[in-house]
Design a protein around this motif. Structure first.
Motif, PDB file in Angstrom:
ATOM      1  N   TYR A 152       5.815  -3.617  -2.683  1.00  0.00           N
ATOM      2  CA  TYR A 152       4.565  -4.379  -2.757  1.00  0.00           C
ATOM      3  C   TYR A 152       4.158  -4.910  -1.381  1.00  0.00           C
ATOM      4  CZ  TYR A 152       5.454  -4.159  -7.793  1.00  0.00           C
ATOM      5  OH  TYR A 152       5.698  -3.721  -9.066  1.00  0.00           O
ATOM      6  N   GLU A 153       5.164  -5.280  -0.607  1.00  0.00           N
ATOM      7  CA  GLU A 153       4.871  -5.776   0.743  1.00  0.00           C
ATOM      8  C   GLU A 153       4.159  -4.689   1.551  1.00  0.00           C
ATOM      9  OE1 GLU A 153       7.290  -7.598   4.611  1.00  0.00           O
ATOM     10  OE2 GLU A 153       8.409  -6.819   2.917  1.00  0.00           O
TER      11      GLU A 153
ATOM     12  N   GLU B  85       2.581  -2.016   0.324  1.00  0.00           N
ATOM     13  CA  GLU B  85       1.276  -1.717  -0.271  1.00  0.00           C
ATOM     14  C   GLU B  85       0.232  -2.695   0.260  1.00  0.00           C
ATOM     15  OE1 GLU B  85       1.645  -1.846  -4.509  1.00  0.00           O
ATOM     16  OE2 GLU B  85       2.782   0.013  -4.615  1.00  0.00           O
ATOM     17  N   ASP B  86       0.618  -3.956   0.367  1.00  0.00           N
ATOM     18  CA  ASP B  86      -0.337  -4.961   0.837  1.00  0.00           C
ATOM     19  C   ASP B  86      -0.739  -4.709   2.287  1.00  0.00           C
ATOM     20  OD1 ASP B  86      -0.277  -6.095  -1.630  1.00  0.00           O
ATOM     21  OD2 ASP B  86       1.096  -7.724  -1.102  1.00  0.00           O
TER      22      ASP B  86
ATOM     23  N   THR C 263      -3.130  -1.598   2.069  1.00  0.00           N
ATOM     24  CA  THR C 263      -4.456  -1.832   1.483  1.00  0.00           C
ATOM     25  C   THR C 263      -5.287  -2.692   2.430  1.00  0.00           C
ATOM     26  OG1 THR C 263      -3.412  -3.522   0.125  1.00  0.00           O
ATOM     27  CG2 THR C 263      -4.016  -1.510  -0.980  1.00  0.00           C
ATOM     28  N   SER C 264      -4.634  -3.570   3.175  1.00  0.00           N
ATOM     29  CA  SER C 264      -5.407  -4.389   4.117  1.00  0.00           C
ATOM     30  C   SER C 264      -6.034  -3.524   5.205  1.00  0.00           C
ATOM     31  CB  SER C 264      -4.523  -5.471   4.734  1.00  0.00           C
ATOM     32  OG  SER C 264      -3.682  -4.920   5.725  1.00  0.00           O
TER      33      SER C 264
ATOM     34  N   ARG D  40       1.854  -5.624 -11.360  1.00  0.00           N
ATOM     35  CA  ARG D  40       2.323  -6.765 -10.571  1.00  0.00           C
ATOM     36  C   ARG D  40       2.127  -8.061 -11.346  1.00  0.00           C
ATOM     37  NH1 ARG D  40       0.886  -5.242  -4.316  1.00  0.00           N
ATOM     38  NH2 ARG D  40       1.697  -7.329  -3.921  1.00  0.00           N
TER      39      ARG D  40
END
Lengths: 340, 810
Positions: free
Chosen positions: A115-116, A118-119, A122-123, B508
């Motif tokens: 998730y880290e 992915e963030d 996406t940014s 999530r």
């Protein structure tokens, strides 16, 4: 009648509070009026005999009075010099003790790392795609410029399933051509997910692992672009002083093919156990997307170019948490999983 | 693959400023991964040459000898030696006390069976020269006593371990010669002249016929008959060189073919000519042909191979004598009696070599090289080199007639048109043109500039498949220029927000609720399931997709449900925890056809693959974890904005479900999951001691039905009144029925009904149960009076009495 009694009690108490000479007396007074067996309680006990309506009314009043009196007693305490900063004896508790706590759950370390990343992506305008784990030979190999005779297939021991020509994907790159077919150019994509290699497991080898594939197709996308994007990602992951080192490596679906290392986050490049004293960690494979792959994705390689890269999420998680046995990740042992 | 620095230096002038560290650094940045650097032969500096002055049997041990050895020092040493070949008068290699051998042993003076030994006479393996431990090394008689062994044996070298995988695309790098060419390009050094001595030849009547029946699979075949060959051990320099790169020395001929392969990357083979079966014993015949179906042959490794007609063999008139490009046959192996050999240097189709090697499960140094796509020109060079070595090493050997050369190949040598602008755009950095041209030339490309393009001709050793398009040249230039030297530059693109991955948002969100609100921990299990576990967990293994080539028995099937592996997790973790709360979100595989196409034609589709979400709760103190998981799912559905019904299901269910404790979760009449407990038979199968509450949901459906829209509800203006009720009803009256009854009665002042206790047992009549619940009353128009509320409560009680015979519990 009852109301009368309560009000009377209130007045009596307030009067007595004003006469109290020391904290000791005040304490006695408090117990006498407001204590568990005190006067107010005695009055309230008689409520049972009343109608519902009266009961409610009297109950409300009693509560009101109780609050008023408690406040009065507190004021009196202060007047008598009781400390209010918590330094009085009765405020003391054992702060080293713990009470039984409500337990929190834990996300899997791979999820956290995934998730880290992915963030971060996406940014920068990358979309996150998922793909099938049971994949066709076509998308996993053929369309990635790895025909059946290609020696690169030796690099990946593959799980095949019975019957059809299907396999457990050996790389998340299998989504490159699917994404190109669906979205065309320009394109910015990351694909995190599970991959499989048919090999025996031990401390360092696992047949099931996670990768994150990324690729970008656009006008004049270059090696310099790839380098810049990877540097940004490395810095986000490991801090601003992280450097990226690129060197050639062969992957059939990119040309040029590149291998990337980043400064070891633990020793900052000085050399340590984690980086095997090299100061560098091998983190990703990358390159410019091979024209044949663009062709399979129905993208005109004369107009468009692109880069692609892949991280081992499993490896990143292991580095991040200093996990020395890869089998723990899919082992389902809560003693391990509750640490993240 | 091991590369020797000494060997490289024989082939290329490496500038003096380039030490081995620099060399490796540059190779890594521009050419190949180097997995290790090993200095060998350093021990030779520490070993001294000695002479055995006397040698007698050890008085206390049959197999030991006691020697007096002169090592040029003041004292004659006493050394106990176990080697069978030690004898008086020998010159030997001696390790003195204090010396640490490559195997880590440090020598010291010590008694051996009662006799003091002051050192060791070494065998080759003990000082890393070879694997030979048959006896001590016997040095030439002219060796000078007291000198270091390094003055006699020049085996000091630096060995680079090249990662084979990193050169799978470079057929030209599979030998020292190719590496030397690369080193020359990297450092501007020059390749040394590659000269050959020719082997003396003799003219005779025809002795060898070569027929290539499949010229596509064998683009080139060189065959040569060499007679008067005396098979013997190789000279020391050759042995040492082979050993230095990890190849065992066998005999002069085999060593020569290996040497050529290690130098040029071209595998060769030598047949014992006498062993070929031919009608006319004077003319040997070699046929390159497809194997016949079910034809058999024993390869040099002693394994009998069953062949088929897709495989290419080298045959005599009768039978296969080698698997083309992979391994020779035992039937024509050279031995000590061999006097005439047939040398083969050939080129084989890389795809065919690879396929054959894979289907036979036989990989060799030879097949590894052929399958990369070797340059057919190399075969000729290799033959010349082999002749040169035979001439050097085997006096009297003669080439009979000429080398036969059958060729049928055409390389795509280009030229490739490389636009200079294209190059610059691809790299994203402008490399000066002279530099570009220089790089290409140093790698052997011929370059001509015409207008805005470079016209580039590919050297034969890169022309088989390695280099064929402009992008390949981009790589050559970028890597030699060095990726370090490129300025990073962020891409300039239109600012477009990425498409949102809704599934991931839902994922999530769910994981956060499960972990942070309900204390559940996330588990990842394998996508595979064990046939036995499946059966034990109530699943039918036959309904599952099976793996064809799994390495492990417990990875035999693709999971169709997350449940079986999670049950295993529970049975493992119950030993460490009284409460277990875990969940998994993962893909399951069905035999049904899904919606994703198998290829661009989109006529066939992959099996259906869906993500499932399963949660499990075990609490040693709870007999009804069902309610815990139900609670969790209700909350998850609420947060996702999904309006779901929980429906009782009574008919047959999968084996693992407790059908007495089961709700189906339905949205729009579609079943999207279940809430249940693990059925007790399965629980017992796995030795699980407490009940396990389970929810299983189709995650794809959660994504489909999830809904971000929310409208807020008014915050009540008027206070509410809460009253508790405790009633007794028959045991099987459902709470849902009570709720329905209450909502049937009420106007709009009942806001909420909360069950807080279900009780059966002591104090309650058999077959009945007590339900305690709280009703919250409020109105949007006014403050309710207790009177109004009480009236409503009575009404509710009446209704419950009518419907279920409910009685107020007193």
């Amino acid at each position: 009648m009852l109301e009368e009694k309560i009000k009377q009690l209130k007045e009596e108490t307030i009067k007595k509070i004003s006469e109290v000479a020391n904290l000791e007396q005040l304490r006695e007074l408090e117990i006498y009026f407001l204590g568990r067996k005190g006067e107010l309680t005695k009055i309230l006990r008689t409520l049972g005999d009343l109608s519902i309506e009266e009961r409610a009314k009297a109950g409300d009043l009693a509560n009101k009075i109780k609050n008023e009196l408690t406040l009065e007693i507190q004021k009196a305490r202060q007047n008598l010099g009781e400390k209010t900063d918590g330094s009085s004896e009765k405020e003391w508790i054992d702060v080293t003790a713990v009470k039984e706590k409500e337990e929190f759950g834990h996300l899997h370390p791979i999820s956290i790392v995934q998730y880290e990343l992915e963030d971060i992506f996406t940014s920068m305008g990358f979309m996150v795609l998922d793909g099938p784990e049971l994949e066709s030979d076509y998308y996993n190999f053929e369309a990635l410029n790895i025909p059946s005779w290609h020696p690169a297939r030796d690099m990946q021991d593959t799980f095949y399933v019975e019957g059809e020509n299907l396999l457990m994907r050996t790389q998340t790159s299998s989504m490159q051509v699917r994404a190109m077919e669906k979205y065309g150019a320009p394109l910015r994509v990351v694909v995190p997910g599970r991959c499989f290699r048919n090999e025996a497991t031990d401390v360092r080898h696992e047949h099931t692992f996670y990768q994150l594939e990324g690729f970008m197709v656009g006008k004049d996308i270059s090696v310099a672009n790839l380098k810049a994007v990877l540097e940004v990602v490395a810095k986000k992951l490991y801090g601003d002083d992280t450097k990226v080192k690129l060197r050639p490596k062969f992957y059939p679906f990119v040309e040029p093919g590149i291998n990337g290392e980043v400064t070891c986050f633990l020793c900052k490049g000085k050399g340590c156990r984690v980086c095997k004293n090299t100061g560098w960690l091998e983190i990703f494979g990358a390159g410019l997307i091979h024209p044949n792959v663009l062709k399979f994705g129905k993208i005109d390689s004369k107009k468009w170019s692109g880069f692609a890269f892949g991280f081992g999420l499993t490896r990143l998680a292991m580095l991040k948490y200093e996990i020395d046995d890869v089998r723990l990740l899919c082992g389902g042992d809560l003693r391990f999983l509750k640490q993240f | 693959m091991k590369i020797s620095l000494n060997w490289l230096k024989d082939l290329v002038n490496i500038p003096a400023s380039v030490n081995s560290e620099k060399l490796v650094g540059r190779l890594i940045l521009s050419t190949t991964e180097v997995e290790g650097v090993e200095k060998i032969g350093e021990i030779l500096e520490k070993i001294v040459i000695g002479e055995v002055l006397n040698c007698v049997k050890h008085p206390n041990a049959d197999r030991l000898s006691v020697t007096k050895v002169d090592v040029g020092g003041e004292k004659i040493l006493n050394i106990v030696c176990g080697a069978p070949n030690v004898a008086k008068g020998q010159k030997v290699a001696v390790a003195l006390s204090g010396v640490t051998l490559p195997n880590g042993l440090t020598l010291e003076r010590r008694e051996v069976r009662g006799i003091m030994s002051e050192g060791m006479i070494c065998a080759e393996d003990e000082i890393g020269l070879s694997g030979d431990h048959t006896g001590i090394m016997v040095l030439p008689q002219n060796a000078k006593v007291g000198n270091k062994l390094s003055t006699l044996i020049k085996a000091q070298d630096t060995i680079f371990e090249i990662d084979n995988k990193s050169i799978t695309n470079r057929p030209d790098l599979w030998g020292h010669f190719g590496m030397a060419r690369e080193v020359a390009a990297l450092f501007g050094g020059k390749l040394k002249d590659y000269k050959f001595k020719s082997l003396s030849s003799i003219k005779k009547k025809e002795v060898l016929k070569v027929k290539v029946l499949d010229k596509k699979l064998c683009p080139r075949y060189l065959g040569a008959v060499v007679e008067n060959v005396k098979i013997a051990p190789s000279p020391e320099w050759l042995r040492l060189r082979l050993e230095s790169v990890g190849v065992r020395s066998i005999n002069n001929i085999v060593d020569i073919t290996n040497y050529v392969m290690l130098e040029l990357g071209q595998p060769m083979h030598a047949f014992a000519a006498a062993k070929l079966k031919c009608q006319n014993s004077n003319v040997k015949s070699i046929v390159v042909r497809s194997a016949k179906d079910r034809e058999k042959m024993m390869t040099l490794d002693g394994v009998e191979r069953k062949l088929d007609n897709s495989m290419l063999v080298i045959a005599d008139e009768e039978k296969p004598i080698a698997l083309a490009g992979i391994m020779g046959g035992a039937n024509t192996e050279i031995d000590n009696e061999t006097e005439t050999i047939i040398l083969e240097s050939a080129n084989f189709d890389f795809v065919n070599v690879r396929k054959t090697s894979m289907s036979l499960g036989l990989r060799s140094e030879s097949s590894m090289r052929f399958e990369k796509g070797l340059d057919p020109n190399l075969a000729e060079l290799a033959m010349k080199k082999a002749m040169h070595l035979i001439a050097e090493i085997i006096p009297g050997a003669r080439l009979v007639n000429k080398v036969i050369d059958i060729k049928n190949f055409k390389l795509n040598a280009g030229p490739i048109k490389l636009g200079i602008e294209y190059l610059n755009k691809k790299i994203g950095y402008e490399i000066p043109l002279p530099k570009i041209i220089n790089i290409l030339k140093s790698l052997g490309f011929a370059v001509k500039k015409t207008g805005a393009n470079l016209v580039v001709k590919i050297p034969t050793w890169r022309a088989t498949k390695d280099i064929s398009i402009a992008d390949d040249l981009v790589e050559e230039i970028a890597r030699i220029y060095g990726y370090d030297n490129l300025e990073p530059k962020m891409p300039e693109v239109l600012m477009v927000p990425p498409e949102v991955n809704r599934a991931r948002m839902v994922e999530r969100r769910i994981k956060n609720i499960l972990a942070n609100s309900f204390g559940m921990s996330e588990v990842h299990n394998y996508s595979f399931a064990d046939e036995k576990v499946l059966a034990k967990a109530g699943f039918d293994p036959n309904g599952h997709i099976k793996l064809k080539n799994s390495i492990a028995k417990n990875l035999s099937h693709l999971r169709q449900s997350l449940i079986p592996n999670l049950i295993l997790n529970i049975s493992h973790n119950q030993h460490f925890f009284d409460r277990i709360k875990m969940f998994e979100l993962g893909m399951v595989f069905s035999k049904e056809t899904g919606k994703l196409a198998k290829d661009a034609k989109a006529k066939e589709f992959l099996p259906k693959q869906e993500n499932h979400l399963v949660g499990l709760v075990l609490d040693k103190n709870s007999g009804t974890p069902f309610y815990n998981v139900k609670d969790i799912i209700a909350e998850v559905l609420k947060v996702l904005g999904i309006k779901a019904e929980f429906v009782i299901k009574k008919d047959a269910t999968p084996g693992w479900i407790n059908s007495g404790r089961l709700l189906e979760i339905k949205v729009n009449k579609e079943m999207i999951g279940v809430i249940t407990e693990l059925n007790q038979k399965i629980q017992n199968n796995f030795g699980i001691k407490s009940r396990v509450g389970i929810f299983e949901l189709n995650f794809e459906k959660l994504v489909q039905y999830s809904n971000e829209n929310r409208a807020y509800a008014l915050i009540p203006k008027y206070p509410s009144i809460e009253l508790d009720l405790s009633i007794i009803v028959p045991r099987k009256v459902l709470w849902q029925e009570i709720l329905d009854a209450i909502s049937g009665v009420t106007a709009n002042i009942v806001k909420e009904v909360r069950l807080f206790d279900i009780y059966e047992g002591k104090g309650i009549e058999e077959g009945k149960k007590s339900l305690a619940f709280r009703i919250v009353y409020s109105s949007e128009e006014k403050t309710l009076t207790l009177d109004e509320v009480k009236k409503k409560e009575e009404e509710i009680l009446r209704k419950l009495e009518q419907s279920f015979g409910a009685k107020l519990r007193v």
